[in-house]
Design a protein around this motif. Sequence first.
Motif, PDB file in Angstrom:
ATOM      1  N   VAL A  77      -7.761  -5.567   6.619  1.00 49.72           N
ATOM      2  CA  VAL A  77      -7.604  -5.710   5.165  1.00 49.72           C
ATOM      3  C   VAL A  77      -8.346  -4.589   4.438  1.00 49.72           C
ATOM      4  O   VAL A  77      -7.828  -3.994   3.487  1.00 49.72           O
ATOM      5  N   THR A  78      -9.551  -4.287   4.889  1.00 46.20           N
ATOM      6  CA  THR A  78     -10.343  -3.245   4.231  1.00 46.20           C
ATOM      7  C   THR A  78      -9.714  -1.872   4.406  1.00 46.20           C
ATOM      8  O   THR A  78      -9.593  -1.096   3.451  1.00 46.20           O
ATOM      9  N   SER A  79      -9.298  -1.550   5.628  1.00 47.20           N
ATOM     10  CA  SER A  79      -8.807  -0.199   5.915  1.00 47.20           C
ATOM     11  C   SER A  79      -7.359   0.019   5.504  1.00 47.20           C
ATOM     12  O   SER A  79      -6.920   1.160   5.383  1.00 47.20           O
ATOM     13  N   SER A  80      -6.578  -1.057   5.270  1.00 48.37           N
ATOM     14  CA  SER A  80      -5.166  -0.879   4.909  1.00 48.37           C
ATOM     15  C   SER A  80      -5.016  -0.091   3.616  1.00 48.37           C
ATOM     16  O   SER A  80      -4.112   0.739   3.480  1.00 48.37           O
ATOM     17  N   LEU A  81      -5.906  -0.326   2.649  1.00 48.19           N
ATOM     18  CA  LEU A  81      -5.865   0.466   1.412  1.00 48.19           C
ATOM     19  C   LEU A  81      -6.084   1.940   1.720  1.00 48.19           C
ATOM     20  O   LEU A  81      -5.446   2.812   1.109  1.00 48.19           O
ATOM     21  N   LEU A  82      -6.944   2.213   2.682  1.00 45.43           N
ATOM     22  CA  LEU A  82      -7.303   3.595   2.966  1.00 45.43           C
ATOM     23  C   LEU A  82      -6.159   4.342   3.637  1.00 45.43           C
ATOM     24  O   LEU A  82      -5.922   5.515   3.363  1.00 45.43           O
ATOM     25  N   PHE A  83      -5.430   3.669   4.531  1.00 47.48           N
ATOM     26  CA  PHE A  83      -4.254   4.307   5.124  1.00 47.48           C
ATOM     27  C   PHE A  83      -3.177   4.536   4.066  1.00 47.48           C
ATOM     28  O   PHE A  83      -2.502   5.576   4.061  1.00 47.48           O
ATOM     29  N   GLY A  84      -3.005   3.569   3.155  1.00 50.28           N
ATOM     30  CA  GLY A  84      -2.078   3.785   2.040  1.00 50.28           C
ATOM     31  C   GLY A  84      -2.522   4.948   1.177  1.00 50.28           C
ATOM     32  O   GLY A  84      -1.698   5.765   0.731  1.00 50.28           O
ATOM     33  N   ALA A  85      -3.826   5.056   0.951  1.00 56.03           N
ATOM     34  CA  ALA A  85      -4.366   6.148   0.136  1.00 56.03           C
ATOM     35  C   ALA A  85      -4.096   7.500   0.775  1.00 56.03           C
ATOM     36  O   ALA A  85      -3.846   8.493   0.077  1.00 56.03           O
ATOM     37  N   ALA A  86      -4.130   7.564   2.104  1.00 55.20           N
ATOM     38  CA  ALA A  86      -3.875   8.829   2.792  1.00 55.20           C
ATOM     39  C   ALA A  86      -2.472   9.340   2.471  1.00 55.20           C
ATOM     40  O   ALA A  86      -2.292  10.508   2.097  1.00 55.20           O
ATOM     41  N   PHE A  87      -1.489   8.472   2.575  1.00 55.12           N
ATOM     42  CA  PHE A  87      -0.116   8.913   2.304  1.00 55.12           C
ATOM     43  C   PHE A  87       0.138   9.065   0.806  1.00 55.12           C
ATOM     44  O   PHE A  87       0.952   9.907   0.391  1.00 55.12           O
ATOM     45  N   GLY A  88      -0.568   8.281  -0.011  1.00 54.55           N
ATOM     46  CA  GLY A  88      -0.476   8.477  -1.456  1.00 54.55           C
ATOM     47  C   GLY A  88      -0.979   9.844  -1.861  1.00 54.55           C
ATOM     48  O   GLY A  88      -0.409  10.493  -2.743  1.00 54.55           O
ATOM     49  N   ALA A  89      -2.041  10.311  -1.203  1.00 51.15           N
ATOM     50  CA  ALA A  89      -2.571  11.645  -1.498  1.00 51.15           C
ATOM     51  C   ALA A  89      -1.608  12.727  -1.046  1.00 51.15           C
ATOM     52  O   ALA A  89      -1.349  13.699  -1.773  1.00 51.15           O
ATOM     53  N   LEU A  90      -1.068  12.584   0.159  1.00 50.71           N
ATOM     54  CA  LEU A  90      -0.179  13.607   0.715  1.00 50.71           C
ATOM     55  C   LEU A  90       1.076  13.778  -0.133  1.00 50.71           C
ATOM     56  O   LEU A  90       1.421  14.895  -0.537  1.00 50.71           O
ATOM     57  N   TYR A  91       1.739  12.672  -0.422  1.00 55.98           N
ATOM     58  CA  TYR A  91       2.978  12.769  -1.189  1.00 55.98           C
ATOM     59  C   TYR A  91       2.708  12.889  -2.686  1.00 55.98           C
ATOM     60  O   TYR A  91       3.504  13.494  -3.417  1.00 55.98           O
ATOM     61  N   GLY A  92       1.595  12.333  -3.146  1.00 56.89           N
ATOM     62  CA  GLY A  92       1.244  12.481  -4.561  1.00 56.89           C
ATOM     63  C   GLY A  92       0.992  13.930  -4.919  1.00 56.89           C
ATOM     64  O   GLY A  92       1.356  14.389  -6.008  1.00 56.89           O
ATOM     65  N   GLY A  93       0.356  14.685  -3.992  1.00 56.54           N
ATOM     66  CA  GLY A  93       0.139  16.109  -4.239  1.00 56.54           C
ATOM     67  C   GLY A  93       1.445  16.861  -4.368  1.00 56.54           C
ATOM     68  O   GLY A  93       1.604  17.716  -5.254  1.00 56.54           O
ATOM     69  N   ARG A  94       2.389  16.572  -3.482  1.00 53.85           N
ATOM     70  CA  ARG A  94       3.697  17.249  -3.560  1.00 53.85           C
ATOM     71  C   ARG A  94       4.440  16.892  -4.842  1.00 53.85           C
ATOM     72  O   ARG A  94       5.057  17.750  -5.478  1.00 53.85           O
ATOM     73  N   LEU A  95       4.382  15.600  -5.226  1.00 51.43           N
ATOM     74  CA  LEU A  95       5.072  15.173  -6.444  1.00 51.43           C
ATOM     75  C   LEU A  95       4.456  15.800  -7.688  1.00 51.43           C
ATOM     76  O   LEU A  95       5.174  16.145  -8.631  1.00 51.43           O
ATOM     77  N   SER A  96       3.132  15.968  -7.681  1.00 48.95           N
ATOM     78  CA  SER A  96       2.502  16.582  -8.857  1.00 48.95           C
ATOM     79  C   SER A  96       2.852  18.059  -8.950  1.00 48.95           C
ATOM     80  O   SER A  96       2.944  18.608 -10.048  1.00 48.95           O
ATOM     81  N   ASP A  97       3.067  18.734  -7.814  1.00 46.11           N
ATOM     82  CA  ASP A  97       3.540  20.116  -7.840  1.00 46.11           C
ATOM     83  C   ASP A  97       4.961  20.190  -8.388  1.00 46.11           C
ATOM     84  O   ASP A  97       5.311  21.110  -9.129  1.00 46.11           O
ATOM     85  N   ARG A  98       5.764  19.208  -8.030  1.00 46.59           N
ATOM     86  CA  ARG A  98       7.181  19.259  -8.410  1.00 46.59           C
ATOM     87  C   ARG A  98       7.425  18.806  -9.840  1.00 46.59           C
ATOM     88  O   ARG A  98       8.160  19.454 -10.591  1.00 46.59           O
ATOM     89  N   TYR A  99       6.821  17.677 -10.230  1.00 45.75           N
ATOM     90  CA  TYR A  99       7.155  17.072 -11.520  1.00 45.75           C
ATOM     91  C   TYR A  99       6.053  17.184 -12.565  1.00 45.75           C
ATOM     92  O   TYR A  99       6.290  16.896 -13.743  1.00 45.75           O
ATOM     93  N   GLY A 100       4.851  17.552 -12.164  1.00 48.02           N
ATOM     94  CA  GLY A 100       3.770  17.701 -13.125  1.00 48.02           C
ATOM     95  C   GLY A 100       2.641  16.715 -12.883  1.00 48.02           C
ATOM     96  O   GLY A 100       2.848  15.615 -12.367  1.00 48.02           O
ATOM     97  N   ARG A 101       1.432  17.131 -13.258  1.00 52.36           N
ATOM     98  CA  ARG A 101       0.257  16.292 -13.050  1.00 52.36           C
ATOM     99  C   ARG A 101       0.315  15.056 -13.952  1.00 52.36           C
ATOM    100  O   ARG A 101       0.013  13.942 -13.524  1.00 52.36           O
ATOM    101  N   ARG A 102       0.672  15.261 -15.206  1.00 51.41           N
ATOM    102  CA  ARG A 102       0.740  14.147 -16.161  1.00 51.41           C
ATOM    103  C   ARG A 102       1.780  13.120 -15.723  1.00 51.41           C
ATOM    104  O   ARG A 102       1.527  11.906 -15.751  1.00 51.41           O
ATOM    105  N   HIS A 103       2.962  13.577 -15.330  1.00 54.20           N
ATOM    106  CA  HIS A 103       4.023  12.679 -14.878  1.00 54.20           C
ATOM    107  C   HIS A 103       3.540  11.838 -13.704  1.00 54.20           C
ATOM    108  O   HIS A 103       3.819  10.631 -13.609  1.00 54.20           O
TER     109      HIS A 103
END
Length: 490
Positions: A77-103
């Motif tokens: 339960v504790t670490s599941s958020l952290l694994f989700g955070a890992a992929f959120g960071a990876l794909y969130g970085g790509r999305l912010s490059d593509r669509y913008g930081r604010r978006h």
Amino acid sequence: MGPTPGAGQISPAQFDAFFTTGKPVKRHSMKAIALVATLGGLLFGYDTGVIAGALPFMSDTVANGGLGLSPLTEGLVTSSLLFGAAFGALYGGRLSDRYGRRHNLLMLAAVFFVGAVGTAFAPSVAVMVAARVVLGLAVGGASATVPVYLAEIAPKELRGRLVAVDQLMIVTGQLLAYSTNAVLANVWDGHSTWRWMLFLCSIPAVALWIGMHRMPETARWFACKFRFGEAAEVLRATRTPGYDIKAELSEMLDVAQESDARREGGWADLKTPWIKRLVLIGVGIAVLQQLTGVNTLMYYAPTILTETGLGTNAALTATIANGVVSVIAAVAGLWLVGRFRRRNLLIIGQLGIIASLAAIATTFGLLVQPSLEAGTTPPTSSSYTVLAFMLCFLIFQQGAVSPVTWVMLSEIFPMRMRGFGMGLAVFLMWIANAIITFSFPLLISTFGGTGTFLVFAVVNVGTMLFSWRMVPETSHLTLEELEGEFRTVS
């Protein structure tokens, strides 16, 4: 509007036209921008800190309102958020490059809300893990996007302090979580206490969504897309009167054209030696920040203190000290990172962490372990000695290592792949965080506090050597000047 894709060099007349549109300017203060954007950091902190107080109640039986967690499912339960955070960071970085930081921050606010509600109403361990993964996607995306947004929108003289505000908000969120946990545990000790702990973070998620609608996109993201007219508008709205915004936009324009910034950065860019070196340094800075063991203290502080003899409610209350000291240290970090060289501050912080971890290990070895082996309760002094050294650890971590880490990560990557580089580094940071967090209960049960914290101390000797040999200095230059210097040196 700026030149269309495929346009050649910008002529002086075109460049001057960016600043003579005659359109009225809606000014934005850096304080307001930082306050709204770092609500993402507040959510990051609350969501990672709240689990420390919720776990003891969630571990109760289903009949008593808990989820009946075992040591294995507690770690899951504790670490599941952290694994989700890992992929959120990876794909969130790509999305912010593509669509913008604010978006990206607008989207993440909605994900934060859905995840918070999901965890609060989870009827089983499986649903809780799934909802924590969703919440982790938002936490990871925010951790990769907020520092980049702040670094790109700030003038160079404010960049360090503005990005360090995010670190302050992270630890403020953790303090808010600890305080809320203690109040709910002592005032309303009911079956649904932990559900309210988890639900409350939906409130700042709504505030983030509303606030970001009024904030601008960054000039550097517009420049990366060759939308120089919009970049000029943002500079006019976010710089003080008399600031040389033409010189700042000119630097952005030169870097964008030199690096073909319209093409999104990605894996293929790692074939370029200087980019590969920066990415490896960024990954190293991010991962080694987790190897300090900071989040084992933040997530498992009540568990560690109950091991030393404190009761559950007393441990929850004592944990508030972690949050208070973290906030005070982060405030000091705002001042330090704006006045001292980043690399030196990082190394000093790591030396303090090594000493603190060694002291915690020694306290367990001399005061706690002998009592546990004899079947007696450790002396009360051992609990407060461990807590004191935990607080020393947090002074160095939150006042030096963490703010420098986030500031440097927001600075070192080149324009066209800033989101990708940040996302990759933070992805691996969260993976390291998840592995350490999942393993910590097993390490403590197998090796005890002495062996566990001694291992962390030894590992941190390696992190300090890495910083001394590999990490560059990044203060006192614009992001464009840094990119030019890295191209030359690497």
